[in-house]
Design an enzyme around this catalytic site. Structure first.
Site, short mmCIF file in Angstrom:
data_model
loop_
_atom_site.label_atom_id
_atom_site.label_comp_id
_atom_site.label_asym_id
_atom_site.label_seq_id
_atom_site.Cartn_x
_atom_site.Cartn_y
_atom_site.Cartn_z
N SER A 1 -2.57 -12.51 4.32
CA SER A 1 -2.93 -12.48 2.89
C SER A 1 -1.80 -13.05 2.03
O SER A 1 -2.05 -13.67 1.00
CB SER A 1 -3.30 -11.07 2.44
OG SER A 1 -2.19 -10.20 2.48
N LYS B 1 0.79 -1.22 0.00
CA LYS B 1 0.00 0.00 0.00
C LYS B 1 0.83 1.28 0.00
O LYS B 1 0.30 2.36 -0.20
CB LYS B 1 -1.01 0.00 1.15
CG LYS B 1 -1.94 -1.19 1.16
CD LYS B 1 -2.54 -1.54 -0.20
CE LYS B 1 -3.72 -0.75 -0.64
NZ LYS B 1 -5.00 -1.24 -0.19
#
Ligand code: PMP
Length: 356
Positions: A294, A52
């Site tokens: 994840s 991110k």
């Protein structure tokens, strides 16, 4: 083997934000079948340790260019953590105040990291899920005249993955096979941006999208209801809470919709939360690769493909963040603070430094 030496980067960096991107693709050795090449793209090499960081710098710099973000203006965003940490890093480096809204269910170290990086964190009730924290960010932006980052809708999201993540994969696999690319989705920025590039430049590469087995929003085929700006108007009916933080919010983001509409994936493979956790632990303990839940999830899918693949198949899986971000979550649940029986046996196996 020759001695390990290093030569430096050959340049000096003007800002922490200039170190974002260019993450390495790393071969997995012990956990991969011998007849295939299994690689992971390790996004924890970014300065704030997640994928991110790319989105954060893109949102801020594109808004600066358009004049949408004024010097010193407050930035606000709803985020499950990594976007907030990335934005906090970028905003700290560039001098923008940041306010993050976040459901109270996400891990405590994420909140602390954002505050450590100078941001303010407003918690929203967990019953209101992702939808609730987005609503709060919208309200705050309207009330105070702040710049809303809109990670789930902004074009600057997939754009940065097209221009950086996708380009890096092309460069690193130039002249080599790349049979499969595996990714999950949070906003969908990674899959949409990389999908654009691979579909055009490497049409032979099969793109595999994954989502939590108990929250198959894409797999359900049920369309998302949206407001005029593309943001969800209601939560998605196929959503259930899942442990894969950063993946699959309780709506189908507009950014992801492009990947669905333009068929950027060849297969959709669900992953159960416990399987994701198991593979994240294995990557750490058996490969020395420290990634979050994840990352374990994408690797689980990549490993499943590897086990059935023909000789020489090359697979790349995205690892979105670092495992260190999960110390208070189920990922570290069975990791003891006190000495285990084995460790106690080692302690008593020599006479020095005995503890009671
Ligand atoms: N894993 C984690 C831990 C994340 O924070 C994110 C981003 N929310 C993703 C995966 C998915 O990335 P994207 O938003 O680009 O789909």
């Amino acid at each position: 083997m020759t001695a390990r030496t290093t030569t430096g980067q050959g340049k000096l960096y003007d800002s922490i934000v200039d170190t974002i991107g260019n993450t390495p693709c790393i071969r997995v050795n012990r956990l991969a079948p011998d007849n295939v090449r299994l690689y992971v793209k390790a996004e924890f090499f970014n300065p704030a340790a997640s994928v991110k960081d790319r989105l954060a710098i893109s949102i801020i710099e594109e808004a600066e260019k358009r004049g949408d973000l004024k010097p010193g203006q407050t930035v606000v965003e709803a985020t499950s953590g990594n976007t907030g940490i990335g934005l906090a890093m970028v905003c700290a480096a560039k001098g923008y105040p940041l306010v993050v809204t976040m459901a109270e269910s996400f891990s405590v170290e994420r909140r602390k990291l954002m505050r450590f990086l100078g941001a303010k964190v407003v918690l929203t009730p967990k019953e209101l899920k992702g939808f609730g924290m987005v609503q709060k960010a919208v309200e705050l932006a309207q009330e105070h005249g702040w710049f809303l980052a809109h990670q789930f809708e902004t074009k600057d999201n997939a754009l940065v993955h097209e221009n950086t993540t996708g380009r890096e994969i092309l460069a690193d696999f130039k002249g080599r096979r790349l049979d499969y690319f595996v990714s999950g989705y949070g906003t969908g920025g990674t899959i949409a941006g990389v999908g654009r590039v691979l579909r055009k430049e490497r049409p032979e590469t099969k793109i595999v999208l994954s989502e939590p087995a108990n929250a198959q929003l894409v797999g359900s085929g049920i369309p998302q209801e949206r407001g005029p700006d593309g943001a969800p108007s209601v939560g998605h009916s196929a959503f259930e809470p899942h442990p894969i933080q950063g993946w699959t919010p309780d709506f189908i983001p507009l950014v992801l919709q492009e990947a669905i509409d333009k068929h950027y994936y060849d297969a959709l493979v669900p992953v159960p939360g416990p399987t994701a956790i198991e593979w994240s632990r294995k990557l750490a303990a058996e490969e020395g690769i420290l990634t979050g839940i994840s990352g374990g999830a994408t690797f689980a899918v990549a490993h499943q493909i590897a086990e059935q693949a023909e000789d020489g198949t090359t697979i790349l899986a995205m690892l979105p963040d670092t495992g260190e971000r999960y110390l208070s979550t189920p990922l570290f649940e069975n990791i003891e603070e006190v000495m285990t029986e084995d460790e106690r046996a080692l302690m008593t196996s020599t006479p020095g430094y005995q503890m009671g």
